[in-house]
Design an enzyme around this catalytic site. Structure first.
Site, short mmCIF file in Angstrom:
data_model
loop_
_atom_site.label_atom_id
_atom_site.label_comp_id
_atom_site.label_asym_id
_atom_site.label_seq_id
_atom_site.Cartn_x
_atom_site.Cartn_y
_atom_site.Cartn_z
N HIS A 162 7.02 -3.44 8.66
CA HIS A 162 7.95 -3.42 7.53
C HIS A 162 8.12 -2.00 7.04
O HIS A 162 7.26 -1.14 7.23
CB HIS A 162 7.51 -4.34 6.39
CG HIS A 162 6.23 -4.01 5.69
ND1 HIS A 162 5.01 -3.92 6.33
CD2 HIS A 162 5.96 -3.76 4.37
CE1 HIS A 162 4.05 -3.66 5.44
NE2 HIS A 162 4.60 -3.54 4.24
N HIS B 223 -0.33 -9.21 3.15
CA HIS B 223 -0.75 -9.41 1.75
C HIS B 223 0.40 -9.16 0.77
O HIS B 223 0.18 -8.67 -0.33
CB HIS B 223 -1.99 -8.56 1.43
CG HIS B 223 -1.80 -7.07 1.56
ND1 HIS B 223 -2.83 -6.21 1.86
CD2 HIS B 223 -0.71 -6.27 1.40
CE1 HIS B 223 -2.38 -4.97 1.89
NE2 HIS B 223 -1.10 -4.98 1.61
FE LIG Z 1 0.00 -3.29 1.33
#
Ligand SMILES: [Fe+3]
Ligand SMILES: [Fe+3]
Lengths: 282, 119, 282, 119
Positions: free
Chosen positions: C194, C12
């Site tokens: 990430h 997202h």
């Molecule tokens: Fe997030």
């Protein structure tokens, strides 16, 4: 290993605090209630904890209805005393114990309790009145640090009584592994039977209250089995806050010793009680 | 205010999710009355204050006319409604009388006699 | 009885939304990612749900750090699109489904999940980017109602992966008893690997991502057993938001069918993926 | 910012309860920068704005000097810190370069090459 040294259940009606703040505890209306507190207060004054975990709910003072957590723990260094509309109560600011808060959160989250954190929180009468019942003359500072633990008792569906009891058990487990060793008191606040709105406003149920006051020591499983609906029927729509007593009870040993108990009607619109338990059984 | 489906609790409003959604703006208005500044602004122009909080017309009427039962029926939580009563100098016993259909004096007397144990 | 018709997991990242909002999806940087979405988008366009349950987290836009709930559900009629600092995204307001929210809350609370309610909530890219991935051209209105379900993935201790999976199972049970019959899609958002800060910023772990993308279908129990620490080590400090995929997975059947999957590096600082699953097995 | 006790996550700040308490006022400042009005007030007098949010002297210095690593070390959450970077016209790739000790260009190149898979 930290240890719960005692647990107290008590009503947290705002007018009990107001009676203390305005020197009315010897008025005929209030004297029986405060006389009833006296033996417990004397015992607690000789058994001071390092920190109190206070199970309570907010009443439109510190937390808006935007956010309704089932269970929340304060993590702050200090909790300002809320201005509930007539200025904050003239009592000391509440000093937190962020290390213990953090320890509890980590254990409770790992134990499957979906806690909310309040990193800033004004505490209202739900927390400060029980502190005043514990310690009527704190002077400049309360005699212990405080961890506020909030339960949603206002908006249906509240956590079940069984879930509150399970949370208490988990708190007990978390305390057992807490370093440094601290002495903990645990307060279950709210109750007893009362209802503020509806045609049944003013409802009091002394039989149910007597059963609850006895069973909180001797048969908490029975209380943990009560449904929301049954609690509201028997204790009134606001009496459901008695579920908070079960959090206290769960954090204590199976065998606890009753030091003192008192029951009085009315405190404002409420049946008020206090019961104090030594965690060291008989 | 309705009891949750399947519940049977006569004379007992249940502040459930539907009530809370319905009453959210009104309860926020009540909560705002904790501050003296808000109480002054409310007192200076109650109608404008209600509009600022986007109350429904029914809620606005209930607030302006101090129709305490209607406030409950329209989603008010008693702890929030009480903020307005306090501002008016009214007690929880006064409100209890309104909800239960008696005078404040009779309501107080019932509590002094041990509470309403028969309802 | 309501039914989950499909589930989608997707990153997202805000810049995915910005690329759509600014017409950059055919730029060389973005084209591979959006080309990868295309088959899933076509299938979803032919399988429209009535309501989407979007599992996501807020990123300093709708919820302040004052209050950190483990799990929260929105209960509102409408959720304004948050202004994240450069004006709200040019997408429709999100229309809620308060009846379904209320049903979920009652069931989840009774099932021992300590949900927080958000009665007012601005939704940020964590929710609107997945909606845009589902439906790139919504016109005046999104094609389904939305129930936002927020997970604390930012502040340690996050709920465990196992708890997220258990929450998903409970959502599945709750939907099975929901009347009227509605078709539900469920979105697990965030990820993949990430890390935004620290010396390890820019970390990507394609091997772990491939394992996770496969096991989310075939072996969710394995993923549910991952510790917080292991998730952070393998997926980066922000990759821990992959726990939200497990909420989606838990709400689906044991056997699900993979419609499409895509994986691409980078989207901003993130490895981005999408996987779409039909809930009707093989 | 410390990893939780017993954890061993080199090069990886963990935003835990201690960090969040420490950084709360600073993170609130960053979150306030969502609104144009706040950004203007901040830009007009950054120091006064920091004082209004009661930052510690170390936090104030970190913000005024745009010491991004110090903001993380003093309890900033990267999602909150990013609000300030955006206001300065800086990207998450710029910040990634700062944290990992490379230029923004090199950091972008590393991501385009598939991300830093070896750290
Ligand atoms: Fe997030
Ligand atoms: Fe209360």
């Amino acid at each position: 290993m930290s240890e719960v040294i005692w647990g107290m259940v008590t009503s947290h009606v705002p007018s009990i605090g107001a009676a203390m703040d305005h020197g009315k505890t010897q008025d005929p209306y209030w004297k029986p209630l405060f006389d009833g507190y006296q033996p417990a207060r004397e015992w607690m004054a000789e058994h001071r904890p390092d920190v109190a975990i206070v199970i309570y709910n907010d009443h439109a003072n510190g937390v808006d209805l935007d956010v309704v957590p089932a269970f929340a723990i304060g993590t702050a260094d200090r909790y300002p005393v809320a201005d509930e509309g007539w200025g904050p109560r003239p009592v000391p600011e509440v000093v937190g114990d962020p290390d213990l808060s953090q320890h509890l959160i980590e254990h409770l989250i790992d134990d499957g309790f979906d806690m909310t954190l309040f990193q800033e929180l004004d505490v209202d009468h739900g927390l400060t009145v029980p502190l005043s019942i514990y310690c009527p003359d704190p002077g400049e500072a309360w005699p212990c640090r405080v961890v506020p633990l909030l339960v949603n008792v206002i908006q249906y569906p509240q956590p079940t009584a069984a879930r509150c009891y399970a949370l208490g058990r988990a708190i007990g487990r978390a305390l057992a592994s807490y370093q440094p060793d601290v002495k903990v008191a645990i307060f279950g606040t709210g109750g007893m039977s009362h209802q503020l709105a509806g045609a049944r406003a003013g409802f009091v149920n002394p039989k149910f209250d007597a059963m609850f006051l006895e069973a909180i020591q001797t048969d908490p499983e029975r209380l943990a089995a009560l449904s929301r609906e049954e609690l509201i029927r028997q204790a009134g729509s606001e009496g459901i806050e008695l579920i908070m007593w079960l959090v206290m009870r769960g954090a204590m040993n199976d065998e606890i010793r009753r030091i003192h108990e008192t029951y009085h009607v009315p405190a404002s619109n409420t049946a008020a009680a206090l019961a104090l338990f030594d965690n060291r059984g008989d | 205010m309705t009891a949750p489906a399947g519940h049977d609790l006569p004379g007992t409003p249940v502040f459930d999710g539907r009530a809370s959604r319905r009453g959210l703006r009104m309860n926020k208005l009540f909560m705002s009355l904790r501050s003296a500044e808000s109480r002054e602004r409310f007192a200076a122009d109650e109608r404008a204050y209600c509009e600022e909080f986007r109350l429904t017309p029914e809620q606005e009427r209930a607030v302006l006319e101090r129709d305490w039962q209607a406030m409950v029926d329209l989603g008010g939580s008693i702890f929030y409604i009480y903020k307005l009563a306090m501002m008016d100098g009214l007690s929880m016993q006064y409100l209890g009388g309104v909800f239960s259909g008696m005078s404040e004096q009779d309501f107080r007397a019932a509590l002094m006699a041990g509470g309403r144990t028969d309802v």
